[in-house]
Motif scaffolding. Structure first.
Motif: not given
Length: 355
Positions: A298-299, A307-308, A325-329, A331-334
């Motif tokens: 979204s940005a 990701f946040s 899967h939002l909670d799993a994504v 905090g992870q990095r792109a």
């Protein structure tokens, strides 16, 4: 004992088949054979499977007497003498052959409710494809046996009948050879209030007596019949007239042609909607599945950025990862630069899909 399908004039009736819809003429011919012929044509044009008539005379159904019980008290025919009412409502026997011929001509099945043995004899001579036992005759076990002994399909209405009386009627029919047997739930009131219908009885009747069930519907409108089909009814019978305004002994609770056509469409639509047990997207939903929610960027996100909630959202359409899967994504990095509006997939997330 149960049965799979019945057949009337070659049309299969039962589970997996569209409901069999019968237009009951009764006395709505108003003593005019041309009106009777027109009713048959109109029923065929409305899509009914069959037209049903009644075969009796005033003298075969009652006595020409005015003593206690021979005059109706209350209801639609309050004050009428039975003999007088039946003399008005009956379908003359010399009409029967031309009525059967008209039915053949317009492509609709015609059968009848006989009320004594002489009526069965007449109908046998005419090749009637089935017989119907009216609710008031359900206790006439000799008549049931006579009809069943012909080997023709037999339909029986159960208005007013106790469980014991229904069991006796079914036993009499089967004992005399009936194989294609359909039993109709019915409320013998004219018209019948919706609150009196107790359609939940249909499933119990089918199980208790091992029969296919249907509805003889005396309510106003079509809702009860449609509900009955949704509850498993395979046979619907409804009184039919060309015009309620024209009067007639049964016209007040009968359907007009456009209403009969609506009944046929609605009952068959209800049957089609029942379908089968199914989970997951069906064929009709194929185009809708792509519009479910999924995870989108979204940005803009730079490679190595976390990701946040500020840069990943659950939105429509459904081309990204499922929202679960939002909670799993977060905090992870792109793994790379990701522009605004890109559907998210695991290749964009360091570590990929969780184990």
């Amino acid at each position: 004992m149960s049965q799979t399908l019945a057949h009337i004039a070659g049309r299969p009736i039962g589970p997996g088949q569209p409901p069999y819809v019968v237009a009951e003429m009764s006395g709505n011919h108003n003593g005019d054979i041309q009106r009777a012929l027109d009713l048959i044509t109109a029923a065929a044009e409305a899509g009914a499977d069959a037209v049903k008539i009644q075969t009796y005379t005033a003298d075969t159904i009652t006595l020409d007497h005015d003593g206690p019980g021979f005059r109706i008290q209350g209801g639609l025919w309050d004050g009428r003498r039975l003999h007088e009412l039946y003399a008005e409502a009956h379908t003359p026997w010399d009409w029967h052959a031309p009525l059967f011929e008209q039915a053949r001509r317009v492509g609709v099945t015609l059968f009848s409710s006989p009320f004594d043995f002489t009526a069965v004899d007449l109908l046998e001579d005419l090749g009637a494809p089935a017989y119907k036992i009216a609710s008031f005759e359900l206790v006439d076990l000799p008549l049931i046996r006579r009809c069943a002994a012909t080997g023709r399909p037999l339909v029986m209405s159960t208005g007013m009948a106790s469980e014991v009386e229904i069991a006796e009627a079914v036993e009499a029919a089967r004992g005399a050879g009936a194989k294609d047997l359909i039993v109709l739930h019915c409320t013998s009131a004219y018209p019948a209030p919706m609150s009196s219908m107790n359609l939940a009885t249909l499933a119990d009747m089918a199980k208790r007596f091992g029969v296919m069930t249907g509805l003889s519907d005396h309510t106003l409108g079509t809702a009860a019949s449609v509900a009955a089909v949704a509850l498993g009814a395979v046979f619907i019978e409804k009184h039919f007239t060309l015009s309620r305004a024209a009067g007639g002994v049964d016209s007040a609770f009968s359907l007009e042609p456009a209403e009969l056509a609506d009944l046929v469409r609605s009952c068959r639509g209800a049957w089609e909607a029942l379908g089968h047990i199914a989970y997951g997207p069906g064929e009709a939903e194929a185009g809708s599945a792509s519009m479910r929610r999924s995870l989108y960027v979204s940005a803009p996100v730079r490679k190595g950025e976390a990701f946040s909630a500020a840069n990943v959202r659950s939105v429509r359409p459904g081309q990204g990862l499922p929202p679960k899967h939002l909670d799993a994504v977060v905090g992870q990095r792109a793994t790379r630069d990701i522009p605004f509006g890109e559907p998210l997939d695991w290749s964009m997330v360091e570590g990929g899909a969780p184990a």
